[in-house]
Design an enzyme around this catalytic site. Sequence first.
Site, PDB file in Angstrom:
ATOM      1  N   GLU A  18       0.861  -1.194   0.000  1.00  0.00           N
ATOM      2  CA  GLU A  18       0.000   0.000   0.000  1.00  0.00           C
ATOM      3  C   GLU A  18       0.890   1.235   0.000  1.00  0.00           C
ATOM      4  OE1 GLU A  18      -3.628  -0.092   2.348  1.00  0.00           O
ATOM      5  OE2 GLU A  18      -3.190   1.950   3.025  1.00  0.00           O
ATOM      6  N   HIS A  79      -8.053   3.139  -3.927  1.00  0.00           N
ATOM      7  CA  HIS A  79      -8.976   3.262  -2.790  1.00  0.00           C
ATOM      8  C   HIS A  79      -9.983   4.364  -3.124  1.00  0.00           C
ATOM      9  CE1 HIS A  79      -6.053   1.519   0.437  1.00  0.00           C
ATOM     10  NE2 HIS A  79      -5.870   0.947  -0.744  1.00  0.00           N
ATOM     11  N   LYS A 277       8.212   3.540   1.040  1.00  0.00           N
ATOM     12  CA  LYS A 277       9.664   3.300   1.080  1.00  0.00           C
ATOM     13  C   LYS A 277       9.948   1.828   0.786  1.00  0.00           C
ATOM     14  CE  LYS A 277      11.639   7.130   2.925  1.00  0.00           C
ATOM     15  NZ  LYS A 277      10.641   8.138   2.784  1.00  0.00           N
TER      16      LYS A 277
END
Length: 292
Positions: A18, A79, A277
């Site tokens: 995500e 989303h 990251k």
Amino acid sequence: MSAVIEEIRSPGVTVSIEVFPPKSENGAVRLLEETARIQEGVRVAFTSVTYGAGGSTRDGTLNLVIELAKRNPGRVVAHLTCVGSNEEALSRLLSAYHESGMTDIMALRGDIPEGMTREEAVSGGFRYAADLVSWLREAGGVSSIGVAGYPEGHPETPDRAKDLDHFVAKAGAGADYAATQFFFENSDYFRFVVEAAARGLEIPVAPGILPVRDIDQVVRFAGMCGAAVPERVLSALEPYRGDPEGFKEKSADLAAEQISGLIEAGVRHFHIYSLNKSDIVLGIADRLGWRR
Ligand code: FAD
């Protein structure tokens, strides 16, 4: 069948990540580099992009989703939140997604925006995520619908039994799978899926795994979403406060241990909150033998 559903139902271990849309253009460039780095190192079943969370702008989200979808056709989940919105605005956004080939949606209610009452926030006609799921099913053209689950309960509904009923209702409305809020005690996840199954839930529930990047940040996140950060996790990370590299290594150790415990219990799909990251995600992949 949508690649997203296939991956979630796959008998082998699969991983989704995500990401959230950064506020700046530079941030978006860095995010595209970081997601590419993750994908070079580990097979990513799909990437999901949050909407409206953390102050991201609607245009920024749309552009990022479209760019990611171009690079990873059929493997990006957008989303969609319904608070503070209405059918017309959601239809427009959905059309924009469809035009760029995006048909996999994670349907959420979203948090009540600060300064708005709950009634104001839902005045557009969608009160709960289940309403959005039903609407998406009726609108058609969507190949998968994911929803959110809360192993430790959602903070707005302290009655756990009711919260579970509401969670299961989202599957009844047409969701294909769920991804959970992050948690650190696997027992919370096991209890949640057992209790949901006892209420008739049949869709897969992918555990949400949050590799910790910062102790204060995770404590703040947990406070906002009703999750607990066990003392065990805090005391393992505390010695690395002034040592960023050591911190990342320890954080990857903790997340890999958590995932191993879930794999042993038969869980196969993992939804990792990458926080945009690559480093800790790749560290986890190293420890679990997921590296390409
Ligand atoms: P719902 O399922 O509607 O539940 C919200 C609350 O209402 C719960 O307490 C539930 O028990 C209660 N409820 C539901 N139905 C009823 C009913 N019929 N009667 C009474 N009470 C009811 N937020 C963002 O803004 N953008 C994102 O991209 C985003 N992505 C997320 C991804 C995941 C995997 C997760 C776990 C969360 C995400 N969130 C995101 C956060 C989410 O929007 C918030 O937690 C929000 O407060 C609840 O959303 P929901 O979809 O779970 O709502």
